[in-house]
Scaffold this motif. Structure first.
Motif, short mmCIF file in Angstrom:
data_model
loop_
_atom_site.label_atom_id
_atom_site.label_comp_id
_atom_site.label_asym_id
_atom_site.label_seq_id
_atom_site.Cartn_x
_atom_site.Cartn_y
_atom_site.Cartn_z
N HIS A 45 33.52 -4.77 36.79
CA HIS A 45 34.27 -3.49 35.48
C HIS A 45 33.81 -3.78 34.07
O HIS A 45 33.99 -5.35 34.16
CB HIS A 45 35.71 -4.43 36.08
CG HIS A 45 36.23 -4.72 37.35
ND1 HIS A 45 36.59 -3.34 37.91
CD2 HIS A 45 36.32 -5.67 37.89
CE1 HIS A 45 36.33 -3.65 39.35
NE2 HIS A 45 36.43 -5.04 39.15
N SER A 60 34.20 0.91 33.09
CA SER A 60 33.91 2.11 33.84
C SER A 60 33.80 0.60 35.44
O SER A 60 34.09 -1.01 34.89
CB SER A 60 32.04 1.60 33.82
OG SER A 60 31.40 1.04 33.44
N HIS A 61 33.62 0.82 35.93
CA HIS A 61 34.22 0.10 36.97
C HIS A 61 32.55 0.61 38.28
O HIS A 61 31.97 1.20 38.20
CB HIS A 61 34.91 0.12 38.50
CG HIS A 61 36.32 0.25 37.16
ND1 HIS A 61 36.64 -1.03 36.83
CD2 HIS A 61 36.76 1.25 36.68
CE1 HIS A 61 37.68 -0.46 36.15
NE2 HIS A 61 38.15 0.36 36.73
N ALA A 64 29.96 3.27 38.53
CA ALA A 64 29.98 4.26 38.09
C ALA A 64 30.60 4.41 36.97
O ALA A 64 29.96 4.13 36.24
CB ALA A 64 31.96 4.49 37.92
N ARG A 66 30.48 6.03 33.31
CA ARG A 66 32.03 5.06 31.62
C ARG A 66 32.72 6.25 31.91
O ARG A 66 32.17 7.67 32.04
CB ARG A 66 31.07 5.28 30.55
CG ARG A 66 30.68 3.60 30.31
CD ARG A 66 30.10 3.43 28.49
NE ARG A 66 29.08 3.08 28.27
CZ ARG A 66 28.78 2.76 27.02
NH1 ARG A 66 28.92 3.54 26.21
NH2 ARG A 66 27.66 2.28 26.66
N ILE A 67 33.91 5.67 31.46
CA ILE A 67 35.25 6.66 30.92
C ILE A 67 35.21 6.67 29.87
O ILE A 67 35.98 5.22 28.94
CB ILE A 67 36.27 5.99 32.09
CG1 ILE A 67 35.88 7.08 33.38
CG2 ILE A 67 37.65 7.16 31.24
CD1 ILE A 67 36.98 6.85 34.59
N ARG A 94 41.90 -2.97 37.41
CA ARG A 94 42.60 -1.67 37.80
C ARG A 94 41.83 -0.65 36.59
O ARG A 94 41.26 0.51 36.40
CB ARG A 94 43.52 -1.07 37.55
CG ARG A 94 44.32 -1.78 39.32
CD ARG A 94 45.84 -1.28 39.12
NE ARG A 94 46.74 -2.75 37.93
CZ ARG A 94 47.20 -3.83 38.03
NH1 ARG A 94 46.99 -4.30 39.19
NH2 ARG A 94 47.94 -4.24 37.40
N GLY A 97 42.18 3.28 35.58
CA GLY A 97 42.79 4.24 36.47
C GLY A 97 42.23 5.48 36.21
O GLY A 97 42.30 6.15 37.15
N ARG A 98 40.75 5.59 35.83
CA ARG A 98 39.82 6.82 35.93
C ARG A 98 40.57 7.44 35.12
O ARG A 98 40.69 8.23 34.82
CB ARG A 98 39.26 6.77 37.36
CG ARG A 98 39.01 6.16 38.64
CD ARG A 98 37.96 7.31 38.98
NE ARG A 98 37.12 8.23 38.65
CZ ARG A 98 35.55 7.34 37.53
NH1 ARG A 98 35.35 6.16 37.68
NH2 ARG A 98 35.71 8.54 37.11
N ALA A 100 41.33 8.69 31.05
CA ALA A 100 40.47 8.25 30.11
C ALA A 100 41.46 7.99 28.34
O ALA A 100 41.75 8.64 27.19
CB ALA A 100 39.73 9.52 29.10
#
Length: 199
Positions: A45, A60-61, A64, A66-67, A94, A97-98, A100
Motif C-alpha cells: 500500500h 495506491s494499493h 493499481a 495512483r489515486i 483500506r 477506499g478508491r 479521491a
C-alpha cells in the motif's frame, strides 16, 4: 526510493527518521516521497507525499494506478473518537477506499505519518499506539494537527507555507504552550492549554 513503514516500535522510529530526512533531501516544492506499508498478505500500500510539508496527495494499493486526492483537508468527522493499533493498520490497508477525498482512514494514515513527522507530541502518542500501549484520542488531537502550521511559523521553524527554516525541527509540547500563551494568540487560551496538558 520508497520509505518502508512497519508497525513495530523500533521500525516506526526508523521510519520517522527516514521520512524527515527524505523531506529535507527533496525540499523543493512539489518533490515527492513514497511511503510503503506491506500488509499480512504481502500486498503493498503506497502513500505519496509532497515536500516540504509532508502533504499526502495520492495513494495506491498493489499494482493499481495512483489515486490523486482532490481534497486534503480534514472534515468534521474524519478525526473523531479513539483509535488503537488495529484501527491504524486497517486504515493503512483500506487507504482512501478508491475515493479521491480525505476520509477517516486517510486521516489516520496522515496522523501516523505526516502529523507524527511534524510533531514530537504526536510522535510520542503514535509510538504508544504502535507499541500497543495506548490509543490515540483523535478528537483531542484535531486541534494539535490544525494548529501545527501556526505554531511552527510562530517558532520560526517554518518561514512560510512552503519554506522551512534551516533550524526546523518537529514541534513539541513546549512549542504549543509558548504559542498559546503568547499575546499574539487570539483563541480560547485556557481551552487550548488544557488540551495540551491532557494529551
Amino acid at each position: 526510493m520508497a520509505i518502508p513503514l512497519k508497525l513495530t516500535p523500533e521500525a516506526y522510529s526508523r521510519f520517522l527518521v527516514a521520512f524527515r530526512q527524505a523531506n529535507f533531501a527533496n525540499v523543493p516544492v512539489g518533490s515527492e516521497m513514497e511511503v510503503v506499508y506491506v500488509d499480512d498478505q504481502e500486498l503493498a500500500h503506497s502513500y505519496f507525499y509532497r515536500t516540504p510539508n509532508f502533504e499526502l496527495f495520492a495513494y495506491s494499493h498493489g499494482n493499481a494506478a495512483r489515486i490523486v486526492l482532490t481534497d486534503y483537508n480534514y472534515k468534521e468527522n474524519d478525526l473523531a473518537g479513539k483509535a488503537g493499533r488495529s484501527e491504524f493498520e486497517g486504515a493503512l490497508v483500506r487507504g482512501g477506499g478508491r475515493v479521491a477525498r480525505m476520509n477517516p482512514d486517510l486521516a489516520k494514515v496522515v496522523a501516523l505519518t505526516s502529523e507524527a513527522a511534524r510533531s514530537r507530541l504526536v510522535e510520542g502518542i503514535m509510538r504508544g499506539v504502535v507499541g500497543n500501549r495506548q490509543t490515540a484520542d483523535l478528537t483531542a488531537l484535531k486541534d494539535v494537527f490544525n494548529d501545527y502550521s501556526k505554531v511552527a511559523t510562530f517558532c520560526r521553524y517554518r518561514l512560510g507555507t512552503n519554506s522551512y527554516s534551516p533550524t526546523w525541527r518537529p514541534v513539541d509540547a513546549s512549542d504549543y504552550l509558548r504559542y498559546y500563551t503568547h499575546m499574539e494568540f487570539g483563541g480560547n487560551r485556557q481551552e487550548k492549554l488544557n488540551s495540551i496538558y491532557t494529551l
